[in-house]
Write an enzyme that holds these catalytic residues in place. Sequence first.
Site, mmCIF file in Angstrom:
data_model
loop_
_atom_site.group_PDB
_atom_site.id
_atom_site.type_symbol
_atom_site.label_atom_id
_atom_site.label_comp_id
_atom_site.label_asym_id
_atom_site.label_seq_id
_atom_site.Cartn_x
_atom_site.Cartn_y
_atom_site.Cartn_z
ATOM 1 N N LYS A 65 39.882 41.029 35.715
ATOM 2 C CA LYS A 65 40.430 39.694 35.416
ATOM 3 C C LYS A 65 39.968 39.142 34.067
ATOM 4 C CE LYS A 65 41.311 38.416 40.196
ATOM 5 N NZ LYS A 65 41.167 37.424 41.268
ATOM 6 N N ASP A 101 45.328 32.076 41.134
ATOM 7 C CA ASP A 101 44.421 32.037 42.285
ATOM 8 C C ASP A 101 44.219 30.595 42.779
ATOM 9 O OD1 ASP A 101 43.980 34.748 42.522
ATOM 10 O OD2 ASP A 101 42.300 34.743 41.108
#
Length: 277
Positions: A65, A101
């Site tokens: 990420k 997210d």
Amino acid sequence: MKRAGIIGWPVTHSLSPVLHGYWLKEYGVDGEILRLPAQPEQFAAEIERVRGLGFAGVNVTVPHKEAAFELAQTRDRAAEICGAVNLLVFSKDGIQGRNTDHVGLYQSLQENLGELAGKTVVLLGAGGAARGALLALDELGAAQIHILNRHHARADSLAHALALNLTAKLLPGPLESWTALAPQASLLLNTTSAGMAGTPPLALDLTGLPRGAAVCDIVYNPLETQLLKDAAARGLKVIDGLGMLMHQAVPSFEAFFGVRPKVTPGLRAALVQALHG
Ligand code: ATR
């Protein structure tokens, strides 16, 4: 056919293909989503390869990420605040990095609890997942967020790093503060990896939580973590990690395949089956 991927290491157990696969069928979209296993040193080359193949984009999971954040040419606000990207969208203009997210957690909490205006939340953890969670809690209007972490200094630096971007009051502390804080909390949110299959659970005494409080765990494997079992046994409201998982995929699916999908009980059932199968 439209194609997209989920890149990570390992990526074998990712539920993303089940999620996207369910929606592809549900909406009759001619598309596919492929698992793209890549070690850190292979990440950039793998992105270049699938971009060259005409993929619409990729979802990014552990441990890439931060690398995806660096690689993206443009980034949305959530990605900038989180310092992490879990969605790369390819277009002729380049590679856009997004972080969805927090959207997943925002939707899941809102569905179960509504807004958090004026409320006090205790958040456990100060890693990457905690950043997105702080953003979601802030957007839901939480007034105060206690960030408790095993290594206290990490909670301090997270609070310091995000204080200017968020409206909520961020109060860092060690895990040991939990007992004193529990009576004030409307929500206890676990963003640590403790309790994930194969790891020991957090041994947290929930006795002090008020009756109306809720407990949410972003871990979804196992679906009912020890923390959630304890909360349910005390009659507290329980929110598991599947809601977040399903909702974070909505913007990704829309970006890849051009249809905004719905989170339904049928999708949840398919994921529960995949988890138990
Ligand atoms: P992620 O990006 O998934 O949040 P991470 O950055 O490795 O992953 O962070 C993991 C979080 O879980 C951290 O807050 C970590 O606490 P430390 O910073 O003190 O290491 C927390 N964590 C992991 N295992 C834990 C355990 N057994 N007890 C308490 N906290 C734990």
